[in-house]
Design a protein around this motif. Structure first.
Motif, PDB file in Angstrom:
ATOM      1  N   ASN A   1       0.830  -1.204   0.000  1.00  0.00           N
ATOM      2  CA  ASN A   1       0.000   0.000   0.000  1.00  0.00           C
ATOM      3  C   ASN A   1       0.864   1.253   0.000  1.00  0.00           C
ATOM      4  OD1 ASN A   1      -2.550   1.518   0.360  1.00  0.00           O
ATOM      5  ND2 ASN A   1      -1.699   1.944   2.392  1.00  0.00           N
ATOM      6  N   ALA A   2       1.996   1.214   0.726  1.00  0.00           N
ATOM      7  CA  ALA A   2       2.902   2.355   0.755  1.00  0.00           C
ATOM      8  C   ALA A   2       3.523   2.597  -0.613  1.00  0.00           C
ATOM      9  CB  ALA A   2       3.988   2.119   1.794  1.00  0.00           C
ATOM     10  N   LEU A   3       3.844   1.536  -1.340  1.00  0.00           N
ATOM     11  CA  LEU A   3       4.429   1.685  -2.681  1.00  0.00           C
ATOM     12  C   LEU A   3       3.427   2.293  -3.660  1.00  0.00           C
ATOM     13  CD1 LEU A   3       6.420  -1.661  -3.069  1.00  0.00           C
ATOM     14  CD2 LEU A   3       7.351   0.625  -2.683  1.00  0.00           C
ATOM     15  N   ARG A   4       2.146   2.000  -3.460  1.00  0.00           N
ATOM     16  CA  ARG A   4       1.115   2.499  -4.391  1.00  0.00           C
ATOM     17  C   ARG A   4       0.638   3.900  -4.033  1.00  0.00           C
ATOM     18  NH1 ARG A   4      -0.932  -2.923  -3.736  1.00  0.00           N
ATOM     19  NH2 ARG A   4      -2.375  -2.097  -2.172  1.00  0.00           N
ATOM     20  N   SER A   5       1.000   4.389  -2.836  1.00  0.00           N
ATOM     21  CA  SER A   5       0.482   5.679  -2.375  1.00  0.00           C
ATOM     22  C   SER A   5       1.576   6.741  -2.434  1.00  0.00           C
ATOM     23  CB  SER A   5      -0.038   5.559  -0.943  1.00  0.00           C
ATOM     24  OG  SER A   5      -1.005   4.535  -0.845  1.00  0.00           O
ATOM     25  N   PRO A   6       1.498   7.683  -3.368  1.00  0.00           N
ATOM     26  CA  PRO A   6       2.524   8.730  -3.463  1.00  0.00           C
ATOM     27  C   PRO A   6       2.662   9.541  -2.183  1.00  0.00           C
ATOM     28  CG  PRO A   6       1.111   8.709  -5.412  1.00  0.00           C
ATOM     29  CD  PRO A   6       0.480   7.803  -4.419  1.00  0.00           C
ATOM     30  N   GLU A   7       1.533   9.766  -1.471  1.00  0.00           N
ATOM     31  CA  GLU A   7       1.598  10.561  -0.249  1.00  0.00           C
ATOM     32  C   GLU A   7       2.381   9.842   0.848  1.00  0.00           C
ATOM     33  OE1 GLU A   7      -2.343   8.303  -0.129  1.00  0.00           O
ATOM     34  OE2 GLU A   7      -1.080   9.342  -1.591  1.00  0.00           O
ATOM     35  N   ILE A   8       2.573   8.534   0.708  1.00  0.00           N
ATOM     36  CA  ILE A   8       3.386   7.770   1.649  1.00  0.00           C
ATOM     37  C   ILE A   8       4.784   7.559   1.094  1.00  0.00           C
ATOM     38  CG2 ILE A   8       3.634   5.576   2.861  1.00  0.00           C
ATOM     39  CD1 ILE A   8       0.627   5.304   2.886  1.00  0.00           C
ATOM     40  N   LEU A   9       4.861   7.216  -0.192  1.00  0.00           N
ATOM     41  CA  LEU A   9       6.142   6.878  -0.812  1.00  0.00           C
ATOM     42  C   LEU A   9       7.102   8.064  -0.844  1.00  0.00           C
ATOM     43  CD1 LEU A   9       7.947   4.913  -2.372  1.00  0.00           C
ATOM     44  CD2 LEU A   9       6.744   5.594  -4.465  1.00  0.00           C
ATOM     45  N   LEU A  10       6.598   9.232  -1.271  1.00  0.00           N
ATOM     46  CA  LEU A  10       7.489  10.375  -1.472  1.00  0.00           C
ATOM     47  C   LEU A  10       8.133  10.871  -0.170  1.00  0.00           C
ATOM     48  CD1 LEU A  10       5.555  12.397  -4.206  1.00  0.00           C
ATOM     49  CD2 LEU A  10       7.546  10.911  -4.463  1.00  0.00           C
ATOM     50  N   PRO A  11       7.386  11.048   0.938  1.00  0.00           N
ATOM     51  CA  PRO A  11       8.047  11.473   2.181  1.00  0.00           C
ATOM     52  C   PRO A  11       9.082  10.462   2.675  1.00  0.00           C
ATOM     53  CG  PRO A  11       5.682  11.788   2.350  1.00  0.00           C
ATOM     54  CD  PRO A  11       5.912  11.005   1.099  1.00  0.00           C
ATOM     55  N   ASN A  12       8.768   9.170   2.562  1.00  0.00           N
ATOM     56  CA  ASN A  12       9.716   8.150   3.009  1.00  0.00           C
ATOM     57  C   ASN A  12      10.938   8.101   2.097  1.00  0.00           C
ATOM     58  OD1 ASN A  12       8.609   6.266   5.351  1.00  0.00           O
ATOM     59  ND2 ASN A  12       6.852   6.877   4.096  1.00  0.00           N
ATOM     60  N   LEU A  13      10.744   8.308   0.814  1.00  0.00           N
ATOM     61  CA  LEU A  13      11.867   8.328  -0.121  1.00  0.00           C
ATOM     62  C   LEU A  13      12.753   9.547   0.140  1.00  0.00           C
ATOM     63  CD1 LEU A  13      13.367   7.240  -2.568  1.00  0.00           C
ATOM     64  CD2 LEU A  13      11.774   8.504  -4.036  1.00  0.00           C
ATOM     65  N   THR A  14      12.126  10.692   0.410  1.00  0.00           N
ATOM     66  CA  THR A  14      12.891  11.905   0.716  1.00  0.00           C
ATOM     67  C   THR A  14      13.747  11.722   1.970  1.00  0.00           C
ATOM     68  OG1 THR A  14      11.154  13.275  -0.275  1.00  0.00           O
ATOM     69  CG2 THR A  14      12.706  14.360   1.200  1.00  0.00           C
ATOM     70  N   ALA A  15      13.114  11.199   3.014  1.00  0.00           N
ATOM     71  CA  ALA A  15      13.841  10.972   4.262  1.00  0.00           C
ATOM     72  C   ALA A  15      14.977   9.981   4.052  1.00  0.00           C
ATOM     73  CB  ALA A  15      12.883  10.456   5.340  1.00  0.00           C
ATOM     74  N   ALA A  16      14.732   8.910   3.304  1.00  0.00           N
ATOM     75  CA  ALA A  16      15.756   7.890   3.070  1.00  0.00           C
ATOM     76  C   ALA A  16      16.936   8.468   2.298  1.00  0.00           C
ATOM     77  CB  ALA A  16      15.153   6.712   2.311  1.00  0.00           C
ATOM     78  N   ALA A  17      16.664   9.285   1.265  1.00  0.00           N
ATOM     79  CA  ALA A  17      17.738   9.831   0.436  1.00  0.00           C
ATOM     80  C   ALA A  17      18.622  10.795   1.235  1.00  0.00           C
ATOM     81  CB  ALA A  17      17.138  10.538  -0.779  1.00  0.00           C
ATOM     82  N   ILE A  18      17.986  11.693   1.966  1.00  0.00           N
ATOM     83  CA  ILE A  18      18.765  12.677   2.731  1.00  0.00           C
ATOM     84  C   ILE A  18      19.587  11.994   3.815  1.00  0.00           C
ATOM     85  CG2 ILE A  18      18.583  14.654   4.277  1.00  0.00           C
ATOM     86  CD1 ILE A  18      16.131  15.540   2.690  1.00  0.00           C
ATOM     87  N   LEU A  19      18.968  11.071   4.544  1.00  0.00           N
ATOM     88  CA  LEU A  19      19.695  10.363   5.597  1.00  0.00           C
ATOM     89  C   LEU A  19      20.816   9.509   5.015  1.00  0.00           C
ATOM     90  CD1 LEU A  19      16.884   9.286   8.089  1.00  0.00           C
ATOM     91  CD2 LEU A  19      18.850  10.708   8.592  1.00  0.00           C
ATOM     92  N   ALA A  20      20.605   8.941   3.845  1.00  0.00           N
ATOM     93  CA  ALA A  20      21.648   8.126   3.221  1.00  0.00           C
ATOM     94  C   ALA A  20      22.865   8.981   2.892  1.00  0.00           C
ATOM     95  CB  ALA A  20      21.103   7.449   1.965  1.00  0.00           C
ATOM     96  N   ILE A  21      22.651  10.179   2.341  1.00  0.00           N
ATOM     97  CA  ILE A  21      23.768  11.077   2.011  1.00  0.00           C
ATOM     98  C   ILE A  21      24.536  11.447   3.283  1.00  0.00           C
ATOM     99  CG2 ILE A  21      24.346  13.364   1.138  1.00  0.00           C
ATOM    100  CD1 ILE A  21      21.927  13.116  -0.741  1.00  0.00           C
ATOM    101  N   MET A  22      23.796  11.811   4.329  1.00  0.00           N
ATOM    102  CA  MET A  22      24.447  12.198   5.578  1.00  0.00           C
ATOM    103  C   MET A  22      25.208  11.021   6.190  1.00  0.00           C
ATOM    104  SD  MET A  22      21.249  14.423   7.095  1.00  0.00           S
ATOM    105  CE  MET A  22      21.924  14.440   8.738  1.00  0.00           C
ATOM    106  N   SER A  23      24.581   9.839   6.198  1.00  0.00           N
ATOM    107  CA  SER A  23      25.208   8.672   6.814  1.00  0.00           C
ATOM    108  C   SER A  23      26.443   8.223   6.044  1.00  0.00           C
ATOM    109  CB  SER A  23      24.200   7.516   6.903  1.00  0.00           C
ATOM    110  OG  SER A  23      23.113   7.856   7.718  1.00  0.00           O
TER     111      SER A  23
END
Length: 831
Positions: A101-123
């Motif tokens: 359901n999270a993969l099909r829902s942009p309102e869920i996918l995009l915030p989680n993808l944003t958080a993952a990308a930024i944290l990945a760069i920092m980490s």
């Protein structure tokens, strides 16, 4: 204003000064309140009443802040529109269905993808800095191996911990705060293997880190399995602060080492004073200080990525302006010396390289691995508490220990270093809307992608940024645990923090941990010894035994109560508390106001345990009593305490009755009362019932008038005068003998309440109220009583009302005296 009201009001006022729109500042106040609440729970045993009072106040404040969070918290995504209901995880939903359901829902996918990308760069940037510190000096050629090691731990360790955690979006990974300990471990391996090939040293260092990860994983799992999740609360706050302050110093020093490379070293202090050193160090220090200042003032999720990007842009702009090529910058150590064409991040080590491992060198670092285990437990439990605040939900610390335990065992076998919860990254991702396991999976995928790409891009990361990040974290630790703590901690606690920091700076982390453990013991001994083991102190006039005597004897004991001093002890008696107890008693005995004390009673009923050194203090006290011709009476000693005190009894003390021991406090006080009464001149009034009544009523004519109404009754010893529940149809005046008042308990046992002796009266309340007997009366020895039943009581009131008034006055006075003694004892207990 009381403690509860003042603390609650202070926190409320602090909260009221924060703008309702400033969620980050409100979160900081909330975190402080939660931390104080956790600390108070840990130290509840030290002062239960005060701790309960403060916990209640802070709990009310935290609840109030939580309520205001519900009305003022920002949406998970920086979007003014209302948060969609689908954004919130449904606990009852199937995990697989929730993930799809999270993969099909942009309102869920995009915030989680944003958080993952930024944290990945920092980490990724942070782990490269950590690897540069750990694999420095002779291991610099194997930096890519170190980077691969820490990136694998970031990708897999964080994924495994999230799978096992009760909160699936928790962030975990190798902690940058542990970098100095990793560096100490690797340096120790390198020293042990001096003279061997660089590859053998690097492989052994990697296996040492992985072995530590597996060992620590087992430790975490066992602690969680044993339900010892509250273990961290027993570590004194100043000692914990000293540990983290020491880590901050080592991180700051490590940042300098990474920045300078081979240009200068701390082993050669003169090299640190060169112009070239200043040229390299100044930009890194500026990077760290500016980042710290901005982080304190700007609370926005774009700060870190924007700052890193701006640093890279400025750095390459400077290279372009000065005409410096990338090769020249790498040769001058402005960039890492990495051969991008030949180096790769994975595999970290191969099976063929395992034969190069020197297991002896790894075993030699056992103490360092134990320190890593200790710090891992502390960091995990502290950050798990922080995650609870972020997600506003309780987490079982024992479950989190077990989850991190098995995750790190698997992580170690997958060539990843220790990975534990991080509250800061979890709070950051939660603020960005990363509240699903999907975010963790995307984060791990991005990091894994960097591992697959290889070392090429890393060669273009400025060295000043890698060193500056370590310096920034070090500055943050030092500011939080030293500079900011100077106003919050008492002087002695702050001195402990500085002392541990100094030891870490001069000698190293192992020595600092050792000093910290020693200081923890010293702090405990000092703090506990400041707590008085005297629960209450009373004179014989304030506390009477459960023996009822005639009026003459009772008044004599009241007038000579200063000959008896009672100390009710509590807690654990060891050399610290026992020494203070001895000093307090000596001061009391030396006081001229208490020179009349002949009997010193110490009650051990509330004493938990006592060590051998404490018994020596009581031996000294016995000697003091013997020299001053006083009697030491010990009551309520448990079997363990009695064993400790066995050595106090010697032939000399036994012959002179310097020491007496009794099972109960009242038994010991009663014995002291009997000894004091030996000075009272006896008379024959008690043998004559009329004279005894005259003594009680205070009027001879009244006594003669009502004496015939009473009936003399003889009862053999061992018989029952009346039983609990019998009708209250009479009262008894003991002419000779004694009676025990006992309470029949529901479990079939009995509880001894009082002992009544010659001249005492019993059963009067039941006669006056008509209620059933509230307890039983057992005759201890052949006794003689004056009995007044209901019929005789009525005749006394009808035929001799004036004389009966004297009797009623005596009963009222008797009740008042008993109440007065109870009040005096209550007042003494409340001191």
């Amino acid at each position: 204003m009381g403690g509860k009201e003042s603390i609650g009001l202070a926190l409320r006022r602090a909260l009221s000064k924060v703008n309702v729109q400033n969620y980050d500042e409100r979160l900081r106040v909330y975190e402080h309140a939660q931390l104080a609440l956790q600390n108070l729970k840990g130290f509840k045993e030290a002062s239960p009443e005060k701790a309960n009072e403060l916990m209640l106040a802070l709990g009310e404040c935290v609840n109030g802040i939580e309520l205001e969070f519900q009305t003022s918290a920002p949406p998970a995504v920086p979007d003014p529109s209302p948060q969609p209901a689908a954004q919130q995880p449904n606990p009852s939903q199937n995990p697989i269905a929730s993930f799809l359901n999270a993969l099909r829902s942009p309102e869920i996918l995009l915030p989680n993808l944003t958080a993952a990308a930024i944290l990945a760069i920092m980490s990724i940037t942070t782990e490269i800095s950590v690897a540069a510190l750990v694999f420095s000096g002779p291991l610099t050629p194997y930096l890519t191996t170190g980077i691969g090691l820490f990136l694998v731990g970031t990708a897999l360790g964080g994924l495994f911990v999230a799978i096992g955690s009760s909160y699936k979006a928790v962030m975990a990974g190798p902690r940058s705060g542990m970098a100095p300990i990793f560096a100490s471990l690797v340096a120790g391996v390198a020293i042990s293997m001096e003279g061997q090939s660089g590859e053998a040293v690097a492989v052994t260092a990697v296996v040492a880190i992985l072995s530590a990860s597996i060992f620590i994983g087992l430790v975490l799992f066992l602690l969680g399995w044993a339900k010892l999740g509250g273990l961290v609360r027993y570590i004194p706050y100043p000692v914990m602060g000293g540990f983290f302050a020491g880590l901050g110093y080592l991180l700051l020093k490590g940042g300098i080492v990474v920045t300078l490379g081979t240009i200068a070293t701390f082993d050669d202090p003169a090299s640190l004073l060169s112009m070239q050193t200043a040229l390299h160090l100044a930009p890194a220090a500026l990077f760290a200080v500016l980042l710290y200042v901005l982080d304190q003032r700007v609370k926005h999720w774009l700060l870190m990525p924007s700052y890193l990007l701006a640093t890279v842009v400025i750095f390459y702009a400077a290279l372009f302006v000065t005409g410096t090529t990338v090769e020249m910058a790498a040769a001058n150590q402005w960039l890492p010396s990495i051969n991008a064409a030949e180096s790769s991040f994975f595999p970290v080590i191969t099976f063929d390289q395992l034969q190069l491992v020197d297991w002896t060198a790894i075993l030699a670092q056992s103490s360092t691995i134990l320190v890593m285990a200790l710090m891992s437990v502390i960091m995990l439990l502290l950050d798990a508490s922080g995650v609870e605040i972020v997600i506003n939900r309780d987490m079982d610390p024992n479950h989190e220990l077990k989850a991190a335990g098995w995750a790190n065992v698997v992580n170690g076998f997958c060539t990843g270093p220790i990975a534990i919860h991080t509250a800061a990254d979890t709070a950051f991702s939660h603020k960005l809307g990363g509240d699903r396991f999907l975010m963790v999976l995307l984060f791990s995928t991005i990091v894994a992608g960097v591992i697959i790409v290889g070392a090429g891009p890393i060669a273009y990361v400025p060295t000043l940024m890698l060193g500056g990040l370590l310096m920034y974290i070090g500055i943050d630790f030092l500011m939080a645990w030293v500079w900011n703590a100077r106003k919050k901690l008492p002087l002695k606690d702050f001195a402990v923090v500085c002392g541990i920091l100094l030891v870490v700076a001069v000698y190293g982390i192992l020595e600092g941990v050792t000093v910290g453990v020693v200081l923890a013991i010293v702090l405990f001994v000092h703090s506990y010894s400041q707590l008085s083991v005297i629960k209450s102190s009373m004179s014989g006039a304030e506390h009477v035994s459960n023996v009822d005597r005639n009026q003459k004897q009772t008044r004599y004991l009241d007038n000579h109560g200063n000959e008896l001093q009672i100390f009710v002890l509590q807690g654990f008696l060891f050399f610290g508390t026992a020494s203070r107890l001895l000093e307090d008693i000596r001061a009391l005995l030396d006081d001229p106001k208490h020179s009349t004390i002949r009997y010193l009673v110490l009650d051990f009923h509330r004493v938990d345990a006592m060590d051998t050194s404490a018994a020596n203090s009581f031996a000294k006290l016995l000697q003091v009593c013997k020299n001053d011709d006083r009697v030491l009476v010990l009551t309520g000693c448990s079997a363990e305490v009695a064993d400790r005190l066995e050595g106090l009894v010697d032939d000399n003390s036994a012959s002179t009755n310097t020491l007496r021991m009794f099972d109960e406090l009242d038994e010991g006080v009663a014995w002291c009362g009997d000894k004091i009464l030996e000075s009272l001149e006896s008379d024959d009034e008690e043998d004559d019932p009329t004279q005894l009544l005259t003594q009680l009523l205070g009027n001879e004519d009244a006594a003669k008038a009502i004496s015939p109404i009473f009936e003399q009754v003889s009862i053999w010893g061992g018989e029952t005068l009346f039983r609990q529940g019998d009708p209250g149809d009479s009262l008894y005046l003991i002419l000779k003998g004694s009676v025990s008042i006992v309470l029949d308990l529901p479990n079939g046992h009995t509880l001894h309440l009082r002992t009544m002796r010659t001249g005492a009266i019993l059963g009067e309340m039941a006669l006056y109220t008509g209620a059933a007997r509230s307890a039983s009366a057992l005759v201890n020895e052949d006794s003689l009583f004056y009995r007044l039943d209901q019929d005789a009581y009525k005749r006394m009131n009808d035929d001799s009302p004036v004389e009966a008034g004297f009797f009623h006055t005596f009963i009222v006075r008797l009740m008042s005296e008993r109440l007065g003694r109870a009040n005096k004892e209550i007042m003494a207990l409340s001191r």
